[in-house]
Design an enzyme around this catalytic site. Sequence first.
Site, PDB file in Angstrom:
ATOM      1  N   TYR A 159      33.941  12.381  -8.383  1.00 62.09           N
ATOM      2  CA  TYR A 159      32.948  11.574  -7.650  1.00 62.09           C
ATOM      3  C   TYR A 159      32.877  11.937  -6.171  1.00 62.09           C
ATOM      4  O   TYR A 159      31.955  11.519  -5.483  1.00 62.09           O
ATOM      5  CB  TYR A 159      33.251  10.080  -7.799  1.00 62.09           C
ATOM      6  CG  TYR A 159      32.325   9.364  -8.749  1.00 62.09           C
ATOM      7  CD1 TYR A 159      31.594  10.064  -9.710  1.00 62.09           C
ATOM      8  CD2 TYR A 159      32.158   7.987  -8.692  1.00 62.09           C
ATOM      9  CE1 TYR A 159      30.752   9.404 -10.592  1.00 62.09           C
ATOM     10  CE2 TYR A 159      31.323   7.319  -9.570  1.00 62.09           C
ATOM     11  CZ  TYR A 159      30.633   8.028 -10.519  1.00 62.09           C
ATOM     12  OH  TYR A 159      29.807   7.354 -11.382  1.00 62.09           O
ATOM     13  N   LYS A 228      46.056  14.224 -16.523  1.00 62.27           N
ATOM     14  CA  LYS A 228      46.180  15.556 -17.116  1.00 62.27           C
ATOM     15  C   LYS A 228      47.193  16.334 -16.265  1.00 62.27           C
ATOM     16  O   LYS A 228      46.970  17.477 -15.852  1.00 62.27           O
ATOM     17  CB  LYS A 228      44.772  16.200 -17.106  1.00 62.27           C
ATOM     18  CG  LYS A 228      44.607  17.447 -17.922  1.00 62.27           C
ATOM     19  CD  LYS A 228      44.618  17.201 -19.419  1.00 62.27           C
ATOM     20  CE  LYS A 228      44.619  18.559 -20.123  1.00 62.27           C
ATOM     21  NZ  LYS A 228      45.155  18.510 -21.476  1.00 62.27           N
ATOM     22  N   ASP A 282      44.094  13.823 -23.122  1.00 66.89           N
ATOM     23  CA  ASP A 282      43.600  14.218 -24.445  1.00 66.89           C
ATOM     24  C   ASP A 282      44.335  13.434 -25.543  1.00 66.89           C
ATOM     25  O   ASP A 282      43.732  12.965 -26.510  1.00 66.89           O
ATOM     26  CB  ASP A 282      43.700  15.728 -24.664  1.00 66.89           C
ATOM     27  CG  ASP A 282      44.975  16.331 -24.122  1.00 66.89           C
ATOM     28  OD1 ASP A 282      45.522  15.787 -23.146  1.00 66.89           O
ATOM     29  OD2 ASP A 282      45.451  17.329 -24.675  1.00 66.89           O
ATOM     30  N   ASP A 306      35.733   8.166 -16.999  1.00 66.81           N
ATOM     31  CA  ASP A 306      34.372   8.336 -17.502  1.00 66.81           C
ATOM     32  C   ASP A 306      34.407   8.572 -19.011  1.00 66.81           C
ATOM     33  O   ASP A 306      33.729   7.896 -19.787  1.00 66.81           O
ATOM     34  CB  ASP A 306      33.760   9.543 -16.791  1.00 66.81           C
ATOM     35  CG  ASP A 306      32.245   9.526 -16.843  1.00 66.81           C
ATOM     36  OD1 ASP A 306      31.674   8.497 -17.251  1.00 66.81           O
ATOM     37  OD2 ASP A 306      31.639  10.548 -16.487  1.00 66.81           O
TER      38      ASP A 306
END
Length: 415
Positions: A159, A228, A282, A306
């Site tokens: 963003y 991540k 994930d 998101d």
Amino acid sequence: MAFPDLQIPADGVRIESAATGLVVPDRPIIPYILGDGIGTDVTPAMRTMVDAAVAKAYGGDKTIAWTEVFAGERAMDKRGEWLPQETLDAFTYFRVGIKGPLTTPVGGGIRSLNVAIRQRLDLYANVRPVYWIAGLPSPVRHPELMDIVLFREATEDVYAGIEWQAGSAEAARVIGFLRDELGVEGLDETGTGVGIKPISAMRTKRLMRKAIRYALERNRRSVTLVHKGNIMKFTEGAFRDWGYELAAEEYGNETLSEDALWRDFDGQMPDGRVLINDRIADNMLQQLLTRTSQYDVLALPNLNGDYLSDAAAAQVGGLGVAHGANIGDEVAVFEAVHGTAPKYAGQDKVNPMALTLSGVMMLEYLGWDEAATRLRRGIEATVAAGIVTYDLARQMDGAREVSCSAFAAAVAERV
Ligand code: NAP
């Protein structure tokens, strides 16, 4: 602060802020944006349902002094600009507001009015509860297992919007700098776009603080940092580390990390504490499907948030019910996830449930829990009676399709 151009009910009172939290009067002034497109359908419907729940809960002792503020096409018509300063000032001054969806103006020089509102008011936490209302269509066998609240960082990561097009002079300069100054090899100067992904300690920690406070106030079991960090150690990995750090520094007695749970408590969670753990993004997408009930509050950087929030919403009914809030330190603005659906504008057809569930969140935020519970139960009872708008009726056996306003009236009867 004076707002001579707004129609503020004379007996309305401003919400104050104290060290202990909001001080909410019995008739708080709540600014709202009607919204473009279907905003003219769903926003009045939401007000009808919220007012009915408040009236039923408090018998007239508490009421909302709704005050329209302008943004989008109505602001252009009335004030000659898309996002008047008056609207931002009103949200800031009155502290709590709600908004319908807004069209992104074409050629207006604004990337998105929604993003502009969030950035200019520093509404850094995008908060999205995801739970199932019995009877709603779902693609999974056990949608009732989902009951999570996502805290998605809303000001940095992707963003921040820092990127340069492949082939541009700027991209070439950045690549040149990376190569010459930092020894990065293998980037093709002409065919590579470049983006910067900033994640900071201050912004991570203020998000985590909000997520933990929410978990403590609402008796939630855990806060999971979703990252991540196995690949991006100094951004996503740092998000995880700073999250744990904040929990230990500020909520050491009220929280427990997953490591400490096994090391000191043999895996048995002591009463009254919130578990802090982390999952790789994930894996988390899988876990939401396979171990849905194990998760509670999630704290996520922008991009993970998101993906996760839409994937989670799809399990419990999708866009027609997906709702949220944008919350900063001083101001909160509640909104549905969906947009203006222009092809249905003004037809009294679409589903007002998403914005109304945002209204439930707003009532909780005000501390008006009795009204919030009544409103949520009213919606649940209406869906259970098979009374729904077109979007759900087409996916439910034996449902009775009603208009947007008729759905609002049916909920108002059941609060
Ligand atoms: P959208 O307005 O969310 O609509 C896409 C589709 O979702 C609709 O055609 C409809 O599907 C379904 N839908 C959306 N809201 C619904 C509701 N309340 N009840 C029932 N069905 C609903 O997305 P979009 O067409 O991509 O975007 C349109 C405009 O909205 C754009 O200008 C965009 O920038 C803006 N936007 C604003 C916000 C915001 O203000 N927060 C958010 C997203 C987009 P069916 O046609 O299948 O019935």
